[in-house]
Design an enzyme around this catalytic site. Sequence first.
Site, PDB file in Angstrom:
ATOM      1  N   HIS A  60     -30.862  32.816  31.772  1.00 16.00           N
ATOM      2  CA  HIS A  60     -31.668  31.621  31.800  1.00 16.00           C
ATOM      3  C   HIS A  60     -32.902  31.904  32.236  1.00 16.00           C
ATOM      4  O   HIS A  60     -33.268  32.435  33.148  1.00 16.00           O
ATOM      5  CB  HIS A  60     -31.185  30.812  33.268  1.00 16.00           C
ATOM      6  CG  HIS A  60     -29.375  30.263  33.239  1.00 16.00           C
ATOM      7  ND1 HIS A  60     -29.113  29.131  32.558  1.00 16.00           N
ATOM      8  CD2 HIS A  60     -28.190  30.940  33.370  1.00 16.00           C
ATOM      9  CE1 HIS A  60     -27.577  29.021  32.782  1.00 16.00           C
ATOM     10  NE2 HIS A  60     -27.263  30.252  33.159  1.00 16.00           N
ATOM     11  N   ASN A  92     -30.164  24.493  30.095  1.00 14.84           N
ATOM     12  CA  ASN A  92     -30.161  23.765  31.174  1.00 14.84           C
ATOM     13  C   ASN A  92     -31.492  23.916  31.887  1.00 14.84           C
ATOM     14  O   ASN A  92     -31.691  24.045  32.870  1.00 14.84           O
ATOM     15  CB  ASN A  92     -29.104  24.072  32.133  1.00 14.84           C
ATOM     16  CG  ASN A  92     -29.122  25.570  32.643  1.00 14.84           C
ATOM     17  OD1 ASN A  92     -29.609  26.522  32.044  1.00 14.84           O
ATOM     18  ND2 ASN A  92     -28.704  25.861  33.966  1.00 14.84           N
ATOM     19  N   ASN A 260     -21.646  30.449  40.087  1.00 13.30           N
ATOM     20  CA  ASN A 260     -20.657  29.804  39.431  1.00 13.30           C
ATOM     21  C   ASN A 260     -20.356  30.524  38.145  1.00 13.30           C
ATOM     22  O   ASN A 260     -21.244  30.749  37.368  1.00 13.30           O
ATOM     23  CB  ASN A 260     -21.155  28.629  39.093  1.00 13.30           C
ATOM     24  CG  ASN A 260     -21.333  27.368  40.072  1.00 13.30           C
ATOM     25  OD1 ASN A 260     -20.590  27.449  41.233  1.00 13.30           O
ATOM     26  ND2 ASN A 260     -22.220  26.615  40.040  1.00 13.30           N
ATOM     27  N   ASP A 287     -25.275  36.550  32.676  1.00  9.84           N
ATOM     28  CA  ASP A 287     -25.638  35.364  33.072  1.00  9.84           C
ATOM     29  C   ASP A 287     -26.781  35.300  33.967  1.00  9.84           C
ATOM     30  O   ASP A 287     -26.596  34.931  35.443  1.00  9.84           O
ATOM     31  CB  ASP A 287     -24.226  34.637  33.814  1.00  9.84           C
ATOM     32  CG  ASP A 287     -24.487  33.170  34.513  1.00  9.84           C
ATOM     33  OD1 ASP A 287     -25.610  32.743  34.059  1.00  9.84           O
ATOM     34  OD2 ASP A 287     -23.576  32.693  35.118  1.00  9.84           O
ATOM     35  N   GLY A 302     -26.382  31.340  41.450  1.00 10.20           N
ATOM     36  CA  GLY A 302     -26.571  32.404  40.514  1.00 10.20           C
ATOM     37  C   GLY A 302     -27.363  33.595  40.852  1.00 10.20           C
ATOM     38  O   GLY A 302     -27.879  33.359  42.074  1.00 10.20           O
TER      39      GLY A 302
HETATM   40 ZN   LIG Z   1     -22.221  29.003  33.102  1.00  6.30          ZN
END
Ligand SMILES: [Zn+2]
Length: 398
Positions: A60, A92, A260, A287, A302
């Site tokens: 991310h 996202n 998550n 992640d 996260g």
């Molecule tokens: Zn995810």
Amino acid sequence: MVIRGGRVVDPVQGIDALRDVRTNDVVVEIAEHLEPHAGETVIDASGAVVAPGFIDMHVHLREPGNPEKETIESGTEAAVRGGFTAVACMPNTVPALDDAIAVANLRGEVARRARCRVYAIGAITRGRAGEEPCDYAAMTHAGAVAFSDDGDSVADVRVLYDAAGAAADVGAVFISHCEDAMLKPIDARLAESAVVARDLLIAAATGKTWHVAHLSLHASLELLRLVRSLGASAPAEVTPHHLTCTQEVARDLGPPGTVNPPLRSERDARALRDGVRDGTIDVLASDHAPHTQQEKRAGAAGFTGLEIALGAYAAAIPDLPLPRFVALLSSHPARVLGVPGGTLRPGSPADLTLFADREWRVDASQFASFGRTTPFDGAVLPRKAVATIVGGEVRYRA
Ligand SMILES: [Zn+2]
């Protein structure tokens, strides 16, 4: 450039031997001994492994929309320090990467500002709202390499089924974040496995290749094996924290321990490590999900992952043979995303990760990433990137 004296590990070519590597912007040649030409840079790789550049397919970068959490510069600097020559970034963002223009804009920013290669993952549904499929052909044309509503599952099974049909002719895979939002407060384990089963059965029914993000449960692994036996094309990834950390770790961390899917039991973590060993899990992915310290204290979900990933994987599964370790971080994610790299075959991009089995202590306060929360802060890890080379340019050197 000539990279001398390293242990070259390239599973695609079946190489695991002391070799020299010559590069310009692509790999030129690999041989037992290469004499540097006048003006060539020489990198001494003795004591290090020389591998195809590592690709973290679950990152991310928080742009557009949340530069206080991470920027293209900080996230990709964290990537190269962690030994990654490429990352795939999740959609996202604010706004979501849900059309060709958004993908093209991101690619423009990346071309100007990124320290490593960045591949864009587009959203499955418009605005990630779970209602309307995106235009997959146009987004693929703009450079999207996969599609995901990561952060959420697509709740409406009809929407997802239609989306899979609409994307049938597009090579880019779907990536599932498997958590049913309605089930989660009731049964956080069933919330994952129910979606794993649902999405992979759709994969089997439609023939769409479907990648499962951040598997966290023993049951999810068993479902993965089952649907593969039914013919589903379903690669899967696991994170460093799910391989290692348990719900007890999350409890000790308090609100900053939120992630998550959540950290699970020791039995689950052990099953995931075995799943890497036996080949059920294809890809290691961090992640990397940075937030501000204030947001983490308030329970934002996260962890920061790019700068601990390499060492944490090695710590989790110290017996994993090096060629397999390298494949899980290079050729396998390259294959899932359909992107270049993943091998040092002459003519391939000169993306290389040099790493060594050298103990180091994690100090999150020194991270390039703005995200500072990781359950590995303070841990001693057994492996570290020592140089990261992108397109023949040294972007990081320890
Ligand atoms: Zn995810």
